[in-house]
Design a protein around this motif. Structure first.
Motif, short mmCIF file in Angstrom:
data_model
loop_
_atom_site.label_atom_id
_atom_site.label_comp_id
_atom_site.label_asym_id
_atom_site.label_seq_id
_atom_site.Cartn_x
_atom_site.Cartn_y
_atom_site.Cartn_z
N PRO A 171 0.80 -1.22 0.00
CA PRO A 171 0.00 0.00 0.00
C PRO A 171 0.83 1.27 0.00
N PHE A 172 2.13 1.17 -0.22
CA PHE A 172 2.99 2.32 -0.03
C PHE A 172 3.43 2.92 -1.35
N SER A 173 3.69 4.19 -1.33
CA SER A 173 4.42 4.83 -2.42
C SER A 173 5.80 5.16 -1.90
N LYS A 174 6.76 5.24 -2.79
CA LYS A 174 8.12 5.53 -2.35
C LYS A 174 8.17 6.95 -1.80
N VAL A 175 8.78 7.09 -0.65
CA VAL A 175 8.82 8.37 0.03
C VAL A 175 10.23 8.92 -0.02
N SER A 176 10.38 10.14 -0.43
CA SER A 176 11.69 10.77 -0.40
C SER A 176 11.74 11.70 0.79
N GLY A 177 12.86 11.65 1.50
CA GLY A 177 12.97 12.48 2.69
C GLY A 177 12.28 11.84 3.87
N ARG A 178 12.37 12.52 5.03
CA ARG A 178 11.86 11.91 6.24
C ARG A 178 10.67 12.64 6.82
N PHE A 179 10.69 13.96 6.79
CA PHE A 179 9.61 14.71 7.40
C PHE A 179 9.19 15.83 6.45
N PRO A 180 7.97 16.32 6.51
CA PRO A 180 6.95 15.88 7.46
C PRO A 180 6.38 14.52 7.09
N LYS A 210 1.74 22.15 26.77
CA LYS A 210 1.78 23.61 26.82
C LYS A 210 3.21 24.11 27.01
N ASP A 211 3.99 23.39 27.81
CA ASP A 211 5.40 23.76 28.00
C ASP A 211 6.21 23.61 26.71
N LEU A 212 5.73 22.78 25.80
CA LEU A 212 6.46 22.54 24.55
C LEU A 212 6.10 23.52 23.44
N GLN A 213 5.22 24.47 23.72
CA GLN A 213 4.75 25.36 22.66
C GLN A 213 5.91 26.07 21.96
N ARG A 214 6.83 26.63 22.73
CA ARG A 214 7.95 27.36 22.12
C ARG A 214 8.87 26.40 21.38
N ALA A 215 9.12 25.23 21.96
CA ALA A 215 9.98 24.24 21.30
C ALA A 215 9.37 23.81 19.97
N THR A 224 10.65 24.52 15.60
CA THR A 224 10.86 23.56 14.51
C THR A 224 10.24 24.01 13.20
N GLU A 225 9.49 25.10 13.21
CA GLU A 225 8.86 25.59 11.99
C GLU A 225 9.93 26.12 11.03
N ILE A 226 9.57 26.28 9.77
CA ILE A 226 10.49 26.84 8.77
C ILE A 226 10.94 28.22 9.23
N LEU A 228 -4.13 20.67 21.33
CA LEU A 228 -2.95 21.53 21.29
C LEU A 228 -1.96 21.06 20.23
N LEU A 229 -1.79 19.76 20.12
CA LEU A 229 -0.86 19.21 19.13
C LEU A 229 -1.38 19.40 17.71
N LYS A 230 -2.68 19.25 17.52
CA LYS A 230 -3.26 19.50 16.20
C LYS A 230 -3.04 20.94 15.78
N ASP A 231 -3.20 21.87 16.72
CA ASP A 231 -2.97 23.28 16.40
C ASP A 231 -1.52 23.53 16.01
N ALA A 232 -0.59 22.91 16.74
CA ALA A 232 0.83 23.10 16.43
C ALA A 232 1.15 22.57 15.03
N LYS A 233 0.61 21.41 14.70
CA LYS A 233 0.81 20.87 13.35
C LYS A 233 0.26 21.82 12.29
N GLN A 234 -0.95 22.31 12.55
CA GLN A 234 -1.61 23.19 11.59
C GLN A 234 -0.79 24.45 11.35
N ASN A 235 -0.08 24.89 12.38
CA ASN A 235 0.73 26.12 12.27
C ASN A 235 2.11 25.88 11.67
N GLY A 236 2.42 24.63 11.32
CA GLY A 236 3.66 24.35 10.63
C GLY A 236 4.75 23.73 11.46
#
Length: 472
Positions: A29-38, A235-240, A244-246, A269-277
């Motif tokens: 079920p996979f396609s070849k993935v280049s790179g690691r993240f996101p 919440k403590d990880l918000q700045r960290a 990691t954003e561009i 909170l984690l969904k919001d962080a993802k959404q923000n990049g």
């Protein structure tokens, strides 16, 4: 009967033929993935029923072997809890071809180049599947870039930290400053930081634990470790996470939240962080998807883990988040101990060692409980193989593709079995697993690691032909 050699032991050719025949019938079920993240978001989304229409669940069907990132193989120092031989034999019997060992519960913890070497020495000639290693981010090395670089250069696939006491003396907790500084170093290597995200809130709710509550009652343990602990850590990880954003201070680094239990505020909170990049990924574990707090018997400390198993509504919400792609992958969090530390006769949830012993059962557990939610084989393979391999940077694992390692599990998804006293269990201590006594679907027929048949017909190959995995 014709026989085929499997690196040290002769095993029936029938299993090899079954794997080859099924591989021809089944399209990876996979396609070849280049790179690691996101990481890819959501896979195929809600369960795709095409597998069932093709009739594949009625056939022995292979999926790529699950790369379980979160497993404690407690050598050196605590082999009486679990060891490389017993843990990797359990993995092979459970259709798992690749593990990444956690840096704590062994002694010493893997927090330096020297302690990683001790791990590698302890693992020699004992690996029945391939094993990589996470290093530890602790206060001792977090603010010392040269020490972290030495550990990363030695080959760990990433780092792991705790935001609360780990229970292991030589693996102390980190705070947000330690994490932020560690991410700066990790960004140079483009490797992940795994975080146990629980922290005691500055202000505890009034309905928290008090000294008069029954320590044998599971509700007492739940109150002692509420969702607010996960929320406070995240919440403590918000700045960290923002770093990691561009364009951020730690661009190139990646935060991975291990064993998320709270499917409400913490997940939001984690969904919001993802959404923000932010470069963030999330895992949960089969025990949070299979059990609920209402079902945990009082005094049965086999079910104690951290964060705790929460109520049935939370379980349903975790499944929904997994199916919708907000939770990226699954992990075992296999964390056994010596039986006496579980205090099973005493039944004291507050004093017993926490951790679910699960490694051999995670694939059938996920499949058995996931069928209620309509999961597909494609999703199972993505959650347990493709995405974990991407997280760990294992570029030749996680997919059935030309040039990839031939890591394959052959299983029969609809075959049912009962984990009774007669069922062979290869963990160090079978009696501490919360899954004993359960009825499951999805019988593992055989497991291949790099093309070597390591498990078939309830037998292991005599020679341990797994290999250590080190980052380059």
């Amino acid at each position: 009967m014709a026989m085929a050699a499997a690196k040290g032991r002769v095993l029936p050719l029938l299993a090899v033929a079954a794997a080859l025949a099924a591989a021809l019938l089944y399209r990876a079920p996979f396609s070849k993935v280049s790179g690691r993240f996101p990481l890819p978001r959501g896979g195929e989304g809600r369960a795709d029923q095409r597998d069932r229409r093709r009739g594949l669940p009625e056939l022995p069907a292979p999926a790529t072997g699950g790369g379980l990132r979160h497993a404690h193989l407690d050598e050196p120092g605590r082999a009486e809890w679990e060891g490389f031989s017993t843990g990797t034999r359990a993995a092979a019997a459970g259709g798992i071809t690749t593990l990444v060992d956690m840096p704590l519960n062994s002694y010493p913890s893997t927090v330096s180049e020297e302690t990683l070497k001790l791990k590698l020495d302890a693992a020699k000639d004992k690996l029945h599947v391939d094993v990589g290693f996470w290093g530890g981010l602790v206060p001792e090395n977090a603010l010392n870039p040269s020490a972290l670089e030495s550990l990363l250069n030695a080959g760990v696939l990433g780092l792991k930290s705790f935001m609360c006491p780990s229970g292991i003396n030589d693996f102390p907790m980190t705070n947000s400053t330690h994490i932020e500084e560690g991410l700066v170093t990790l960004a140079k290597y483009k490797r992940p930081l795994l975080i146990h995200a629980e922290r005691i809130p500055d202000v505890q709710n009034e309905d928290g634990i008090d000294g008069e509550l029954d320590p044998k009652a599971y509700t007492t343990y739940l109150k002692s470790r509420p969702p607010a602990w996960e929320e406070a850590a995240i919440k403590d990880l918000q700045r960290a996470m923002k770093d990691t954003e561009i364009g951020g201070r730690s661009e190139g680094a990646h935060i991975h939240i291990v064993h998320l239990s709270d499917a409400k505020t913490s997940l939001g909170l984690l969904k919001d962080a993802k959404q923000n990049g932010a470069r963030v990924s999330i895992e949960t574990c089969p025990h949070y998807l299979a059990f609920s707090a209402e079902e945990v018997p009082d005094g049965d400390t086999r079910f104690k883990c951290a964060p705790p198993i929460r109520d049935s509504t939370n379980r349903d919400n975790l499944w929904e988040a997994l199916l919708d792609g907000h939770i990226d992958m699954l992990s075992s969090d296999h964390s056994p101990s010596a039986p006496d530390l579980k205090l099973m006769e005493e039944g004291n949830f507050l004093r017993a060692w926490g951790g679910i012993s699960s490694l051999q059962f995670v694939l059938p557990v996920t499949w058995s409980h996931g069928k209620k939610y309509g999961i597909s084989l494609n999703q199972l393979a993505s959650w347990w193989s493709e995405r974990p391999a991407m997280l760990a940077g294992l570029k030749k694992k996680g997919a059935i593709l030309p040039g990839y390692r031939a890591d394959i599990v052959v299983w029969k998804p609809e075959a049912q079995f009962h984990l009774d006293d007669s069922h062979p269990v290869y963990h160090k201590h079978r009696n501490i697993s919360a899954y004993l006594g359960k009825q499951l679907s999805g019988k593992i027929l055989s497991t291949f690691v790099s093309g070597n048949l390591v498990f078939a017909e309830d037998k292991h190959a005599k020679a341990a032909c797994g290999a250590p995995i080190l980052a380059k």
